[in-house]
Design an enzyme around this catalytic site. Structure first.
Site, PDB file in Angstrom:
ATOM      1  N   HIS A  16       0.844  -1.188   0.000  1.00 40.43           N
ATOM      2  CA  HIS A  16       0.000   0.000   0.000  1.00 40.43           C
ATOM      3  C   HIS A  16       0.889   1.251   0.000  1.00 40.43           C
ATOM      4  O   HIS A  16       2.029   1.204   0.476  1.00 40.43           O
ATOM      5  CB  HIS A  16      -0.879  -0.030   1.261  1.00 40.43           C
ATOM      6  CG  HIS A  16      -1.857   1.085   1.366  1.00 40.43           C
ATOM      7  ND1 HIS A  16      -1.528   2.297   1.939  1.00 40.43           N
ATOM      8  CD2 HIS A  16      -3.159   1.186   0.998  1.00 40.43           C
ATOM      9  CE1 HIS A  16      -2.580   3.089   1.907  1.00 40.43           C
ATOM     10  NE2 HIS A  16      -3.587   2.450   1.340  1.00 40.43           N
ATOM     11  N   PRO A  17       0.409   2.381  -0.521  1.00 39.44           N
ATOM     12  CA  PRO A  17       1.254   3.583  -0.580  1.00 39.44           C
ATOM     13  C   PRO A  17       1.818   4.058   0.752  1.00 39.44           C
ATOM     14  O   PRO A  17       2.834   4.759   0.779  1.00 39.44           O
ATOM     15  CB  PRO A  17       0.306   4.629  -1.181  1.00 39.44           C
ATOM     16  CG  PRO A  17      -0.633   3.840  -2.021  1.00 39.44           C
ATOM     17  CD  PRO A  17      -0.851   2.563  -1.268  1.00 39.44           C
ATOM     18  N   ARG A  18       1.195   3.700   1.878  1.00 40.68           N
ATOM     19  CA  ARG A  18       1.740   4.111   3.173  1.00 40.68           C
ATOM     20  C   ARG A  18       2.856   3.190   3.646  1.00 40.68           C
ATOM     21  O   ARG A  18       3.499   3.479   4.661  1.00 40.68           O
ATOM     22  CB  ARG A  18       0.623   4.137   4.229  1.00 40.68           C
ATOM     23  CG  ARG A  18      -0.159   5.434   4.251  1.00 40.68           C
ATOM     24  CD  ARG A  18      -0.792   5.659   5.614  1.00 40.68           C
ATOM     25  NE  ARG A  18       0.212   5.729   6.676  1.00 40.68           N
ATOM     26  CZ  ARG A  18      -0.087   5.801   7.965  1.00 40.68           C
ATOM     27  NH1 ARG A  18      -1.347   5.784   8.358  1.00 40.68           N
ATOM     28  NH2 ARG A  18       0.861   5.867   8.881  1.00 40.68           N
ATOM     29  N   LYS A  19       3.083   2.106   2.936  1.00 40.88           N
ATOM     30  CA  LYS A  19       4.112   1.174   3.357  1.00 40.88           C
ATOM     31  C   LYS A  19       5.475   1.598   2.796  1.00 40.88           C
ATOM     32  O   LYS A  19       5.599   2.572   2.064  1.00 40.88           O
ATOM     33  CB  LYS A  19       3.750  -0.241   2.923  1.00 40.88           C
ATOM     34  CG  LYS A  19       2.409  -0.720   3.478  1.00 40.88           C
ATOM     35  CD  LYS A  19       2.342  -0.610   4.992  1.00 40.88           C
ATOM     36  CE  LYS A  19       1.099  -1.252   5.588  1.00 40.88           C
ATOM     37  NZ  LYS A  19      -0.143  -0.518   5.327  1.00 40.88           N
ATOM     38  N   VAL A  20       6.512   0.816   3.126  1.00 37.60           N
ATOM     39  CA  VAL A  20       7.887   1.217   2.801  1.00 37.60           C
ATOM     40  C   VAL A  20       8.132   1.202   1.295  1.00 37.60           C
ATOM     41  O   VAL A  20       8.791   2.084   0.750  1.00 37.60           O
ATOM     42  CB  VAL A  20       8.880   0.304   3.539  1.00 37.60           C
ATOM     43  CG1 VAL A  20      10.311   0.618   3.154  1.00 37.60           C
ATOM     44  CG2 VAL A  20       8.706   0.469   5.049  1.00 37.60           C
TER      45      VAL A  20
END
Length: 382
Positions: free
Chosen positions: A187-191
């Site tokens: 997901h875009p919030r992940k690394v």
């Protein structure tokens, strides 16, 4: 007076390399379950040291397949934490099983392994631990309990791409897998990100075979085999499967992101270390503890507020000064589907949600931006 800035909570590191990579499947015409997915799986397995990696549509579907393959079903119980995004508990319910919540260690926000034993019943089918915000949980302790009771362990490694754990005297990537199965999010919030997407790693070839079958409607022949065959093949669907596939466009982006991952982790660890140093002088604040056997990717950095400060007031003060924050990680047991008469005894989980705030951290963040965040936090809390 300090100049007001606008600092987001996070920002994906993505650019021309990913845009160019996405052209490959687009121009080839093979947009899903093709060669890019296969290559991404092989490269991710090699990076983590796992024998097998299966790409799926997101980490929630990865966790769902993990529990299904372990045989979790109606009437079963899965020991996990409430202190995680609600998907961790939801996937247990998807299997018509019951999540049994244990509390967290406040120093790490991860599962308190000392509480697992008391939560085990004859209905316990598996343990689902979480590497919360990228900080590895105490797998050695968790696996010791699991082994003593013959229970499989699934690692919710949604946030932990690039994190490491000291194992038998060597540093190894989370996802090798040290438990039976590990599940990642892109997901875009992940690394690293593929827009959305997930990966399952395991060293069990039978589990891997079942993941591949179930992610594609239970179809007996995968797309690559069918398209490369010189004879007509009629596929079968002997089991009920799911549409949990990753596209080749996502996988092409993921391959470029994987190349960036070492540098991203290095930048995040630099920023995490600076936060520890910069915040050390703020009285009454508590920061996450990185055990000597863990190397976190600092997917997120939290700080616990002193008792006299109101969480919402501090967060609003930061927002007024152009700094985005988030409250502590949610607790599933406080959400309507998981509430029960008599409640739960999870004081550390609740305290972490109510007293912690998550500060901005992303690999492009400059030291000056980080200095501003800390200065504004100090100003708001003065």
């Amino acid at each position: 007076m300090t100049e007001r800035r606008s600092i987001p909570l996070t920002r994906p590191l993505i650019g021309e390399a990913e845009a160019e990579a996405s052209r490959r499947p687009i121009m080839s015409g093979w947009l899903t379950q093709g060669p890019e997915v296969a290559a991404f799986e092989q490269e991710f397995a090699a990076y983590t040291g796992a024998a097998h990696a299966t790409a799926v549509s997101n980490c929630t579907t990865a966790l769902h397949l993990a529990l299904l393959v372990l045989g979790v079903g109606s009437g079963d119980e899965v020991i996990t934490v409430s202190h995680s995004y609600v998907a961790t508990a939801n996937v247990v319910r998807y299997c018509n099983a019951t999540p049994v919540f244990v509390d967290i260690d406040p120093a790490t926000s991860n599962m308190d392994a000392s509480q697992i034993e008391a939560a085990i019943t004859p209905r316990t089918k598996a343990i689902l631990c979480v590497h919360q915000m990228g900080l590895p949980c105490d797998l050695a302790a968790i696996l010791a309990v699991a082994k003593a009771h013959g229970l499989p362990v699934v690692e919710d490694a949604a946030c932990a791409s690039g994190s490491e754990i000291s194992w038998n005297g060597q540093w190894e990537k989370v996802g090798k897998a040290h438990g039976d199965i590990a599940c990642f999010s892109f997901h875009p919030r992940k690394v690293i990100t593929t827009g959305d997407g997930g990966m399952i790693t395991t060293n069990n070839p039978d589990y891997d075979r079942q993941f591949r079958l179930l992610r594609q409607h239970g179809m007996s022949v995968n797309d690559r085999v069918r398209h490369s065959a010189n004879q007509v093949i009629f596929e079968e669907h002997a089991v009920i499967g799911y549409n949990y596939r990753m596209t080749d466009v996502q996988a092409a982006i993921g391959r470029e992101q994987l190349k960036r991952l070492p540098g991203i982790v290095e930048a995040r660890r630099h920023l995490g270390s600076r936060y520890v140093q910069l915040l050390a002088d703020l009285p009454g604040f508590t920061m996450p503890h990185e055990p000597e056997w863990a190397r976190t990717n600092w997917q997120s950095f939290w700080v616990r507020l002193p008792e006299h400060l109101d969480q919402r007031t501090v967060m609003q003060g930061m927002l007024d000064r152009g700094v985005a924050t988030r409250r502590g990680i949610m607790n599933a047991h406080r959400e309507v589907p998981y509430q029960r008469e008599g409640g739960y005894n999870l004081p550390e989980s609740e305290r972490a949600q109510d007293r912690n705030i998550i500060l901005p951290l992303y690999p492009q963040m400059t030291d000056e931006e980080q200095d501003y965040v800390v200065a504004m936090l100090s100003e708001v809390c003065a």
